[in-house]
Write a protein that holds these residues in place. Structure first.
Motif, PDB file in Angstrom:
ATOM      1  N   UNK A 182       0.814  -1.260  -0.031  1.00 42.62           N
ATOM      2  CA  UNK A 182      -0.052  -0.030  -0.022  1.00 42.62           C
ATOM      3  C   UNK A 182       1.064   1.286   0.100  1.00 42.62           C
ATOM      4  N   UNK A 183       1.949   1.279   0.518  1.00 43.33           N
ATOM      5  CA  UNK A 183       2.938   2.427   0.680  1.00 43.33           C
ATOM      6  C   UNK A 183       3.626   2.741  -0.741  1.00 43.33           C
ATOM      7  N   UNK A 184       3.559   1.667  -1.767  1.00 43.03           N
ATOM      8  CA  UNK A 184       4.249   1.628  -2.929  1.00 43.03           C
ATOM      9  C   UNK A 184       5.474   1.060  -3.134  1.00 43.03           C
ATOM     10  N   UNK A 185       5.893   0.343  -1.910  1.00 44.45           N
ATOM     11  CA  UNK A 185       7.231  -0.311  -1.708  1.00 44.45           C
ATOM     12  C   UNK A 185       6.779  -1.637  -2.286  1.00 44.45           C
ATOM     13  N   UNK A 186       7.955  -2.451  -2.421  1.00 46.37           N
ATOM     14  CA  UNK A 186       7.689  -3.670  -3.080  1.00 46.37           C
ATOM     15  C   UNK A 186       8.603  -4.611  -1.960  1.00 46.37           C
ATOM     16  N   UNK A 187       7.753  -5.690  -1.608  1.00 45.36           N
ATOM     17  CA  UNK A 187       8.471  -6.551  -0.637  1.00 45.36           C
ATOM     18  C   UNK A 187       9.012  -7.872  -1.673  1.00 45.36           C
ATOM     19  N   UNK A 188      10.020  -8.241  -1.004  1.00 46.98           N
ATOM     20  CA  UNK A 188      10.845  -9.274  -1.650  1.00 46.98           C
ATOM     21  C   UNK A 188      10.815 -10.391  -0.518  1.00 46.98           C
ATOM     22  N   UNK A 189      10.426 -11.596  -0.845  1.00 48.78           N
ATOM     23  CA  UNK A 189      10.210 -12.651   0.110  1.00 48.78           C
ATOM     24  C   UNK A 189      10.802 -13.877  -0.223  1.00 48.78           C
ATOM     25  N   UNK A 190      11.535 -14.651   0.559  1.00 46.51           N
ATOM     26  CA  UNK A 190      12.197 -15.784   0.306  1.00 46.51           C
ATOM     27  C   UNK A 190      13.330 -16.012  -0.736  1.00 46.51           C
ATOM     28  N   UNK A 191      13.467 -16.954  -1.179  1.00 44.55           N
ATOM     29  CA  UNK A 191      14.557 -17.344  -2.344  1.00 44.55           C
ATOM     30  C   UNK A 191      15.147 -18.517  -1.489  1.00 44.55           C
ATOM     31  N   UNK A 543      -5.473   2.468  -0.370  1.00 46.36           N
ATOM     32  CA  UNK A 543      -4.235   1.356  -1.131  1.00 46.36           C
ATOM     33  C   UNK A 543      -4.239   0.279  -0.488  1.00 46.36           C
ATOM     34  N   UNK A 544      -4.830  -0.164   0.447  1.00 43.05           N
ATOM     35  CA  UNK A 544      -4.561  -1.619   0.974  1.00 43.05           C
ATOM     36  C   UNK A 544      -5.654  -2.555  -0.259  1.00 43.05           C
ATOM     37  N   UNK A 545      -6.650  -1.915  -0.674  1.00 45.05           N
ATOM     38  CA  UNK A 545      -7.423  -2.425  -1.797  1.00 45.05           C
ATOM     39  C   UNK A 545      -6.736  -2.387  -3.281  1.00 45.05           C
ATOM     40  N   UNK A 546      -6.126  -1.201  -3.583  1.00 46.72           N
ATOM     41  CA  UNK A 546      -5.527  -0.993  -4.758  1.00 46.72           C
ATOM     42  C   UNK A 546      -4.298  -0.323  -4.433  1.00 46.72           C
ATOM     43  N   UNK A 547      -3.191  -1.004  -4.228  1.00 44.76           N
ATOM     44  CA  UNK A 547      -1.658  -0.269  -4.069  1.00 44.76           C
ATOM     45  C   UNK A 547      -1.510   0.701  -5.278  1.00 44.76           C
ATOM     46  N   UNK A 548      -0.962   1.869  -4.910  1.00 42.92           N
ATOM     47  CA  UNK A 548      -0.700   2.833  -5.885  1.00 42.92           C
ATOM     48  C   UNK A 548       0.031   2.385  -7.240  1.00 42.92           C
ATOM     49  N   UNK A 549      -0.354   2.752  -8.501  1.00 42.46           N
ATOM     50  CA  UNK A 549       0.276   2.348  -9.745  1.00 42.46           C
ATOM     51  C   UNK A 549      -0.578   2.316 -10.797  1.00 42.46           C
ATOM     52  N   UNK A 550      -0.222   1.842 -11.859  1.00 39.86           N
ATOM     53  CA  UNK A 550      -0.956   1.448 -13.090  1.00 39.86           C
ATOM     54  C   UNK A 550      -2.121   0.306 -13.152  1.00 39.86           C
ATOM     55  N   UNK A 551      -3.111   0.481 -13.612  1.00 44.53           N
ATOM     56  CA  UNK A 551      -3.931  -0.571 -13.796  1.00 44.53           C
ATOM     57  C   UNK A 551      -4.501  -0.476 -15.132  1.00 44.53           C
ATOM     58  N   UNK A 552      -5.340  -1.616 -15.568  1.00 43.17           N
ATOM     59  CA  UNK A 552      -5.935  -1.685 -16.744  1.00 43.17           C
ATOM     60  C   UNK A 552      -7.462  -1.777 -16.455  1.00 43.17           C
ATOM     61  N   UNK A 565      -8.245   0.303 -20.812  1.00 41.82           N
ATOM     62  CA  UNK A 565      -7.815   1.406 -20.684  1.00 41.82           C
ATOM     63  C   UNK A 565      -6.858   1.626 -19.425  1.00 41.82           C
ATOM     64  N   UNK A 566      -5.635   2.185 -19.780  1.00 35.97           N
ATOM     65  CA  UNK A 566      -4.578   2.239 -18.631  1.00 35.97           C
ATOM     66  C   UNK A 566      -5.033   3.483 -17.801  1.00 35.97           C
ATOM     67  N   UNK A 567      -5.178   3.402 -16.389  1.00 37.37           N
ATOM     68  CA  UNK A 567      -5.556   4.235 -15.495  1.00 37.37           C
ATOM     69  C   UNK A 567      -4.297   4.284 -14.387  1.00 37.37           C
ATOM     70  N   UNK A 568      -4.390   5.527 -13.771  1.00 35.40           N
ATOM     71  CA  UNK A 568      -3.174   5.386 -12.722  1.00 35.40           C
ATOM     72  C   UNK A 568      -4.091   5.898 -11.408  1.00 35.40           C
ATOM     73  N   UNK A 569      -3.776   5.149 -10.455  1.00 32.46           N
ATOM     74  CA  UNK A 569      -4.209   5.423  -8.992  1.00 32.46           C
ATOM     75  C   UNK A 569      -3.063   5.762  -7.914  1.00 32.46           C
ATOM     76  N   UNK A 570      -3.097   6.869  -7.118  1.00 29.82           N
ATOM     77  CA  UNK A 570      -2.453   7.169  -5.906  1.00 29.82           C
ATOM     78  C   UNK A 570      -3.263   8.246  -5.235  1.00 29.82           C
ATOM     79  N   UNK A 571      -2.494   8.826  -4.066  1.00 29.00           N
ATOM     80  CA  UNK A 571      -3.279   9.482  -3.278  1.00 29.00           C
ATOM     81  C   UNK A 571      -2.833  10.891  -3.903  1.00 29.00           C
ATOM     82  N   UNK A 572      -3.867  11.722  -4.415  1.00 25.73           N
ATOM     83  CA  UNK A 572      -3.382  12.972  -5.153  1.00 25.73           C
ATOM     84  C   UNK A 572      -3.641  14.080  -4.038  1.00 25.73           C
TER      85      UNK A 572
END
Length: 572
Positions: A182-191, A543-552, A565-572
Motif C-alpha cells: 500500500x505504501x508503494x514499496x515492493x516486498x521481496x520474500x524468500x529465495x 491503497x490496501x485494496x488497490x496499491x498505487x500504480x497503473x491498472x487496466x 484503458x490504462x489508469x493510474x491511481x494514487x493519493x493525489x
C-alpha cells in the motif's frame, strides 16, 4: 470415458513409444492425434482459439511483464549460451579478459506490430522476480550467481534499456516472490536458503534491514527439494500479506515482522510451490460504494490454489518416474473469522500451469504438464488445453465452474509464461525444460509467442468500447468516476460492471502482484447527448485494496469485456 480421460489415455500411448522413436516424431504424432480427436468429438466443441504471433523472438520467454505503454518485456537467463538474437548495432558485453557476449537475453515485444527489440541485461536473471512500481517502471530483482543481489529497472519509453543496481539487495534472492504494498514499496520474500524478507527500492532506514521469516524454513520439504520456493503472495484487504508455502499459509504483518494468523493446512497431501509447482490467484475483490469517509466497508479476500504434486515428485522424476500431478483446487477466505478450505476438482491434472485473471472475473488456467514436476526434463504429458474457471458459480454447481477450452499445438512446460494483454488476448510463450538452448530434445527450447483468444473474443454479442474516463485517467482513492462507452444494440443494465486489473510479473507459474477489482458502480446506465452510454461509480477506497500504480480498466457487458484503458491511481 470423459474427454480428459481419453486425452490422457492417448498421451500415455505415445509417451510409452518415446524411447523407441525420435522425440520430435513422438510429439508430432501426439499433437496430431489430439487434434483429430478434438475434431471427431463434435458433440463437445471447445471454445477459444489460438494464433501464432511470432515463430521466434530470439529468446525463450521465461519471465514476462506488461508495461503501461502496451509493450511486453521478456527475458530468460544470461548463461544459457548464445540466444537466437544479437544485441543492437554490433554491441557486445565483455564477460572477462578472454570472452564477450554479443547476444541478447531480453527483448521488448510489441503485440500490436509484433516487432521485437533486443535489450541488454548484464547480470544473470535466471529464476528472478519482479513487479511494476507505482510510476510504471518494471522493478526486477535477484537471480542466480552474480545476479542474486541485483535490482534492475526498465522504464516504459521508446529507446529505454535495462539499468542495474549491482548490490541493491541485502540477501541473495533466487526463486523469491515480490508484491507491491500500500505504501508503494515492493516486498521481496524468500529465495533458495533465504528465510527472510526485505523491501525495495531502498529509501528509509527500515528498508536497510532484513526481516526474519521462520515460516519459510518450517515449510521446506528438504534442502535440495524445498517445495516452498516462489511462495504465493497476496495482499489482503486489511493491508497484511498472505504468504503460502508448500501446503499452508500465514497472514504476515510485514511492518512489525509478526505472524498474526496461521491458516489450516490445505487438504490433499500435495506440495504447491517450486519445484512441485502449483498455481494461485487472489479471486476478484468486489468493492462497496460509499460517500461517507467514516464508513469504509472492506470486502473479503479469497485465495484460489490449484495443482501441484506430491512432495517426493522431484526426487522420483530425477530417476525417470513421473508422478501424476494433482487435479484439486482449494479456495480459502483469508479474512473469514473461521477460514476453511473449500476443495474442488479440475477436469485435468496440472503442474507448472499459469493462472491468469481475465477482465470478466473468470480465471484462465493454462500451460503445464499432467505428470512430473518443475526442473530439467522432469515432466511428461503436456497439458495443451486451457481451462476456464468461473468463481462466482454457486457451490452446488462446482462442476460447471470449469470449462475445458481449445488446445494449443505447442507444449508449454518448465520456463514458460503467459500474460493478459490490454485487448483481452492472453500472450503465451517460453518453455525450456533443458539446461541450455536445445532444439532436438523431447521437449525442445521454445522461442515462439502465441496468443490465446478466450471465448469472449469470438462471441456473437457486441463488444463495448470505452470512449472516456472522467474526470481523467489519473484517479484518487474514493474519487467519483464515470466511464463513457459505446455499444451496438441495447444495454442490459443488469449485466454490466467495471473492473480494474493490476498487471502481473509472471514466471515459474507465479503471477506476482496480479489483482482484479470489481469497482463500486451504480446499476443505472445513462445516455449522453452524443448517443453514447455512461456509468458512474467510485475508485477503490484505500491503497490496501488497490496499491498505487497503473491498472487496466475494463467495462464488461454480458460477459464481454472492452479493451483495457490504462489508469493510474494514487493519493493525489
Amino acid at each position: 470415458m470423459s474427454v480428459p480421460q481419453v486425452i490422457f489415455f492417448l498421451n500415455s500411448i505415445f509417451f510409452a513409444m518415446s524411447k523407441a522413436m525420435e522425440p520430435k516424431i513422438v510429439v508430432f504424432l501426439l499433437v496430431t492425434c489430439l487434434s483429430l480427436f478434438n475434431q471427431a468429438i463434435g458433440a463437445q466443441p471447445y471454445r477459444g482459439t489460438w494464433k501464432l504471433l511470432k515463430r521466434s523472438i530470439g529468446i525463450s520467454a521465461m519471465h514476462m511483464a506488461l508495461l503501461p505503454n502496451g509493450r511486453i518485456i521478456t527475458f530468460d537467463r544470461t548463461d544459457f549460451g548464445p540466444s537466437n538474437i544479437t544485441l543492437r548495432q554490433g554491441k557486445c558485453i565483455k564477460l572477462n579478459s578472454r570472452s564477450s557476449d554479443c547476444y541478447a537475453h531480453s527483448v521488448e515485444f510489441d503485440p500490436a506490430t509484433r516487432a521485437v527489440r533486443p535489450l541488454t541485461i548484464l547480470s544473470d536473471t535466471w529464476c528472478s522476480s519482479g513487479a511494476l512500481s507505482q510510476d510504471g517502471t518494471l522493478v526486477q530483482s535477484g537471480g542466480n550467481r552474480l545476479g542474486e543481489k541485483v535490482v534492475r529497472y526498465f522504464k516504459p519509453c521508446m529507446d529505454c534499456d535495462w539499468k542495474e543496481d549491482r548490490n541493491a539487495l541485502l540477501s541473495p534472492r533466487w526463486y523469491a516472490s515480490n508484491q507491491v504494498l500500500p505504501n508503494g514499496k515492493i516486498i521481496v520474500v524468500g529465495g533458495r536458503d533465504q528465510f527472510t524478507y526485505e523491501f525495495i527500492p531502498k529509501g528509509s532506514s527500515s528498508d536497510q534491514r532484513l526481516y526474519q521469516l521462520p515460516f519459510l524454513k518450517e515449510t521446506r520439504y528438504k534442502p535440495l527439494v524445498p517445495n516452498n520456493l516462489y511462495p504465493f503472495l497476496h495482499l489482503s484487504t486489511d493491508g497484511n500479506l498472505f504468504v503460502f508455502a508448500n501446503d499452508r499459509g500465514i497472514l504476515l504483518d510485514y511492518v512489525n515482522n509478526k505472524v498474526i494468523r496461521r491458516y489450516p493446512v490445505m487438504p490433499g497431501g500435495i506440495s504447491h510451490n517450486y519445484p512441485s509447482t502449483g498455481i494461485s490467484a487472489l479471486l476478484p475483490l468486489k468493492l462497496f460504494s460509499t460517500d461517507n469517509d467514516s464508513n469504509i466497508r472492506t470486502p473479503d479476500a479469497e485465495v484460489l490454489i490449484c495443482g501441484g504434486t506430491p512432495s517426493d515428485s522431484k526426487e522420483k522424476a530425477n530417476v525417470g518416474i513421473f508422478v501424476p500431478a494433482s487435479k484439486y483446487c482449494g479456495r480459502l477466505i483469508i479474512t473469514a473469522a473461521n477460514p476453511k478450505w473449500e476443495m474442488e476438482e479440475m477436469p485435468i491434472r496440472r503442474v507448472m500451469g499459469d493462472m491468469i485473471m481475465l477482465p470478466t472475473g473468470a480465471v484462465l488456467i493454462i500451460n503445464g504438464a499432467a505428470k512430473g514436476t518443475a526442473g530439467w526434463d522432469a515432466a511428461r504429458e503436456p497439458v495443451l488445453n486451457p481451462v476456464l474457471y468461473r468463481p462466482n458459480i454457486p457451490n452446488s454447481d462446482k462442476k460447471t465452474r470449469f470449462e475445458v477450452l481449445s488446445p494449443s499445438k505447442i507444449p508449454r512446460l518448465y520456463h514458460s509464461a503467459s500474460h493478459l494483454l490490454s485487448d483481452g488476448r492472453v500472450l503465451v510463450g517460453g518453455s525450456n525444460p533443458n539446461s541450455n538452448y536445445n532444439f532436438s530434445a523431447l521437449y525442445p527450447t521454445e522461442l515462439s509467442l502465441e496468443a490465446f483468444y478466450p471465448p469472449y473474443l469470438s462471441s456473437t454479442k457486441p463488444r463495448p468500447s470505452i470512449i472516456a474516463v472522467k474526470p481523467g485517467l489519473k484517479l484518487g482513492y474514493k474519487q467519483k468516476v464515470s466511464v463513457e462507452f459505446t455499444l451496438k444494440g441495447s444495454v442490459n443494465e443488469a449485466h454490466i460492471f467495471v473492473t480494474m486489473l493490476a498487471p502481473s510479473f509472471t514466471t515459474h507459474s507465479v503471477a506476482m502482484n496480479q489483482r482484479l477489482l470489481v469497482l463500486a458502480f451504480s446499476k443505472g446506465v445513462k445516455k449522453t447527448p452524443s448517443g453514447n452510454y455512461l456509468v458512474e461509480g467510485y475508485a477503490p477506497e484505500t491503497a490496501a485494496l488497490a496499491p498505487p500504480g497503473y491498472y487496466q480498466l475494463f467495462l464488461v457487458h454480458e460477459a464481454i469485456p472492452s479493451k483495457g484503458t490504462w489508469v493510474h491511481i494514487k493519493q493525489y
